[in-house]
Write an enzyme that holds these catalytic residues in place. Structure first.
Site, PDB file in Angstrom:
ATOM      1  N   PRO A   1       0.173  21.880  49.741  1.00 43.98           N
ATOM      2  CG  PRO A   1      -1.863  22.914  49.193  1.00 43.98           C
ATOM      3  CD  PRO A   1      -0.450  22.718  48.709  1.00 43.98           C
TER       4      PRO A   1
ATOM      5  CB  SER B   1      -3.428  21.504  54.389  1.00 42.17           C
ATOM      6  OG  SER B   1      -4.790  21.143  54.343  1.00 42.17           O
TER       7      SER B   1
ATOM      8  CB  THR C   1      -7.969  24.409  47.090  1.00 40.60           C
ATOM      9  OG1 THR C   1      -6.646  24.460  47.627  1.00 40.60           O
ATOM     10  CG2 THR C   1      -8.151  23.123  46.305  1.00 40.60           C
TER      11      THR C   1
ATOM     12  N   GLY D   1       2.547  14.526  40.462  1.00 39.01           N
ATOM     13  CA  GLY D   1       3.464  13.511  39.959  1.00 39.01           C
ATOM     14  C   GLY D   1       4.927  13.891  39.957  1.00 39.01           C
TER      15      GLY D   1
ATOM     16  NE  ARG E   1       5.044  10.502  43.241  1.00 40.55           N
ATOM     17  CZ  ARG E   1       4.180  11.513  43.356  1.00 40.55           C
ATOM     18  NH1 ARG E   1       4.598  12.774  43.340  1.00 40.55           N
ATOM     19  NH2 ARG E   1       2.896  11.283  43.502  1.00 40.55           N
TER      20      ARG E   1
ATOM     21  NE  ARG F   1      -0.961  10.437  45.970  1.00 44.24           N
ATOM     22  CZ  ARG F   1      -1.602  11.279  45.154  1.00 44.24           C
ATOM     23  NH1 ARG F   1      -0.979  12.286  44.588  1.00 44.24           N
ATOM     24  NH2 ARG F   1      -2.901  11.122  44.921  1.00 44.24           N
TER      25      ARG F   1
HETATM   26  C1  LIG Z   1      -2.994  13.077  51.378  1.00 44.24           C
HETATM   27  C2  LIG Z   1      -3.245  14.311  50.552  1.00 44.24           C
HETATM   28  C3  LIG Z   1      -3.894  15.386  51.134  1.00 44.24           C
HETATM   29  C4  LIG Z   1      -4.121  16.540  50.400  1.00 44.24           C
HETATM   30  N1  LIG Z   1      -4.697  17.605  51.008  1.00 44.24           N
HETATM   31  C5  LIG Z   1      -4.866  18.760  50.328  1.00 44.24           C
HETATM   32  C6  LIG Z   1      -5.389  19.903  50.984  1.00 44.24           C
HETATM   33  O1  LIG Z   1      -5.679  19.891  52.169  1.00 44.24           O
HETATM   34  N2  LIG Z   1      -5.541  21.023  50.232  1.00 44.24           N
HETATM   35  C7  LIG Z   1      -5.215  21.081  48.908  1.00 44.24           C
HETATM   36  O2  LIG Z   1      -5.386  22.131  48.277  1.00 44.24           O
HETATM   37  N3  LIG Z   1      -4.684  20.027  48.275  1.00 44.24           N
HETATM   38  C8  LIG Z   1      -4.496  18.872  48.950  1.00 44.24           C
HETATM   39  N4  LIG Z   1      -3.936  17.790  48.322  1.00 44.24           N
HETATM   40  C9  LIG Z   1      -3.460  17.941  46.934  1.00 44.24           C
HETATM   41  C10 LIG Z   1      -2.000  18.423  46.893  1.00 44.24           C
HETATM   42  O3  LIG Z   1      -1.892  19.776  47.275  1.00 44.24           O
HETATM   43  C11 LIG Z   1      -1.394  18.319  45.480  1.00 44.24           C
HETATM   44  O4  LIG Z   1      -2.229  18.957  44.551  1.00 44.24           O
HETATM   45  C12 LIG Z   1      -1.141  16.899  45.016  1.00 44.24           C
HETATM   46  O5  LIG Z   1      -0.852  16.028  46.091  1.00 44.24           O
HETATM   47  C13 LIG Z   1       0.017  16.908  44.020  1.00 44.24           C
HETATM   48  O6  LIG Z   1       0.311  15.673  43.547  1.00 44.24           O
HETATM   49  P1  LIG Z   1       1.484  14.698  44.115  1.00 44.24           P
HETATM   50  O7  LIG Z   1       0.930  14.107  45.379  1.00 44.24           O
HETATM   51  O8  LIG Z   1       1.607  13.716  43.002  1.00 44.24           O
HETATM   52  O9  LIG Z   1       2.724  15.526  44.332  1.00 44.24           O
HETATM   53  C14 LIG Z   1      -3.707  16.619  49.033  1.00 44.24           C
HETATM   54  C15 LIG Z   1      -3.057  15.531  48.455  1.00 44.24           C
HETATM   55  C16 LIG Z   1      -2.810  14.389  49.198  1.00 44.24           C
HETATM   56  C17 LIG Z   1      -2.076  13.239  48.545  1.00 44.24           C
END
Ligand SMILES: Cc1cc2nc3c(=O)[nH]c(=O)nc-3n(C[C@H](O)[C@H](O)[C@H](O)COP(=O)(O)O)c2cc1C
Ligand SMILES: CCCCC(=O)C(=O)O
Length: 292
Positions: free
Chosen positions: A10, A39, A88, A214, A216, A236
């Protein structure tokens, strides 16, 4: 059920990345035969995403001070065929995001909340998202609230943001997601991969353990599975794919990860996901110990 153990994490506000927002991401996830976790802070509505294509989807929940709003959104997700709630647990308040403050971050409309809550907030010159979160998120969130959540839905509930063995095995929920929110919440929180194994050992197969942070490369997916995750979620890279090429870009990101995972499995001698075992990876600690 899904083609590869790679889910869409999300992430909020996809219209920051692409005008079609979450609908494009949802279509891409569906065409890759995987699960998107929508999300709570999406720009497209629960209904629009549900109508965009036929696929399995989960709904991520932020517990608001206004429990009626949280409950209403869970009901809407349930009604529109979402198959699980991902609550969350690591965001009772937003971490201090200095780039957002400096850039005077303004969140695009969160259309799920229309008619339920005014989203006009005074940011005091800093991040409008931070001001909004501090008005809405319940900062007293704790385990006792999970009883309330169970009482308002019959969907399975997964808790996202677990970083300790204790939290992993004590939840009483239907799944555990090891995550530090992509390192966006608390500085010095451990890297999620470094605690995955201890959480998975504590949970001991009683419920599925998912992982994010992370991822990737396909090799990263492989490492997480070897350390005990049932599947990973990707944050991301999906947003980057969406920003670059919309639906097609997200599809490409998931395909690349899947292809790389398959290649890694072949080269590691694993014909199936179940063949990926703990002995396929060596952690930094184990490497250091081997020198002693
Ligand atoms: C731009 C952005 C927005 C996010 N929004 C949410 C969200 O709305 N709800 C949530 O539980 N996690 C959110 N996250 C966390 C992601 O669900 C996830 O835990 C995290 O991005 C994982 O790491 P990665 O970006 O390295 O894959 C967000 C992360 C990013 C980068
Ligand atoms: C108010 C929460 C915004 C979405 C989020 O979780 C994030 O940006 O990490």
């Amino acid at each position: 059920m899904i083609e590869a153990p790679i889910l869409v994490a999300p992430t909020g506000m996809h219209r920051l990345a692409h005008p079609e927002g979450e609908v494009a991401t949802a279509r891409a996830a569906a065409s890759c035969n995987t699960i998107m976790v929508l999300s709570f802070t999406s720009n497209c509505t629960i209904e629009e995403v549900a109508a965009s294509c036929d696929a399995v989807r989960f709904f991520q929940l932020y517990v608001y001070k206004r429990r009626d709003i949280a409950a209403e959104l869970v009901k809407r997700a349930e009604r529109h065929g979402y198959k699980a709630v991902v609550v969350t647990g690591d965001t009772p308040r937003l971490g201090r995001r200095e780039a957002d403050i400096k850039n005077k971050m303004v969140a695009p409309r969160l259309r799920n909340l229309e008619g339920l809550l005014s989203v006009e907030v005074e940011s005091g010159g800093g991040s409008n998202l931070q001001a909004f979160a501090s008005q809405t998120h319940d900062d007293s969130l704790s385990w006792k609230d999970m009883a309330w959540l169970k009482s308002i839905t019959s969907l399975p509930i997964l808790i996202k943001g677990v970083l300790t063995a204790e939290d992993g095995c004590g939840s009483g929920l239907n799944g555990v997601i090891v995550s530090n929110h992509g390192a966006r919440q608390l500085d010095y929180a451990p890297a999620s991969l470094s605690v995955l194994e201890e959480v998975a050992e504590a949970v001991a197969g009683s419920v599925p353990v998912l992982f994010d942070g992370g991822i990737r490369r396909g090799t990263d997916v492989f490492k997480a599975l070897a350390l005990g995750a049932k599947a990973v979620m990707v944050g991301r890279p999906v947003v980057f794919g969406l920003a670059a090429k919309g639906e097609q870009g997200v599809r490409r990101v998931v395909e690349i990860l899947k292809d790389e995972l398959e290649l890694t499995m072949t080269l590691a001698g694993c014909p199936t996901i179940d063949a990926i075992s703990r002995s396929h990876v060596r952690t930094e600690q184990e490497r250091l110990r081997s020198f002693m």
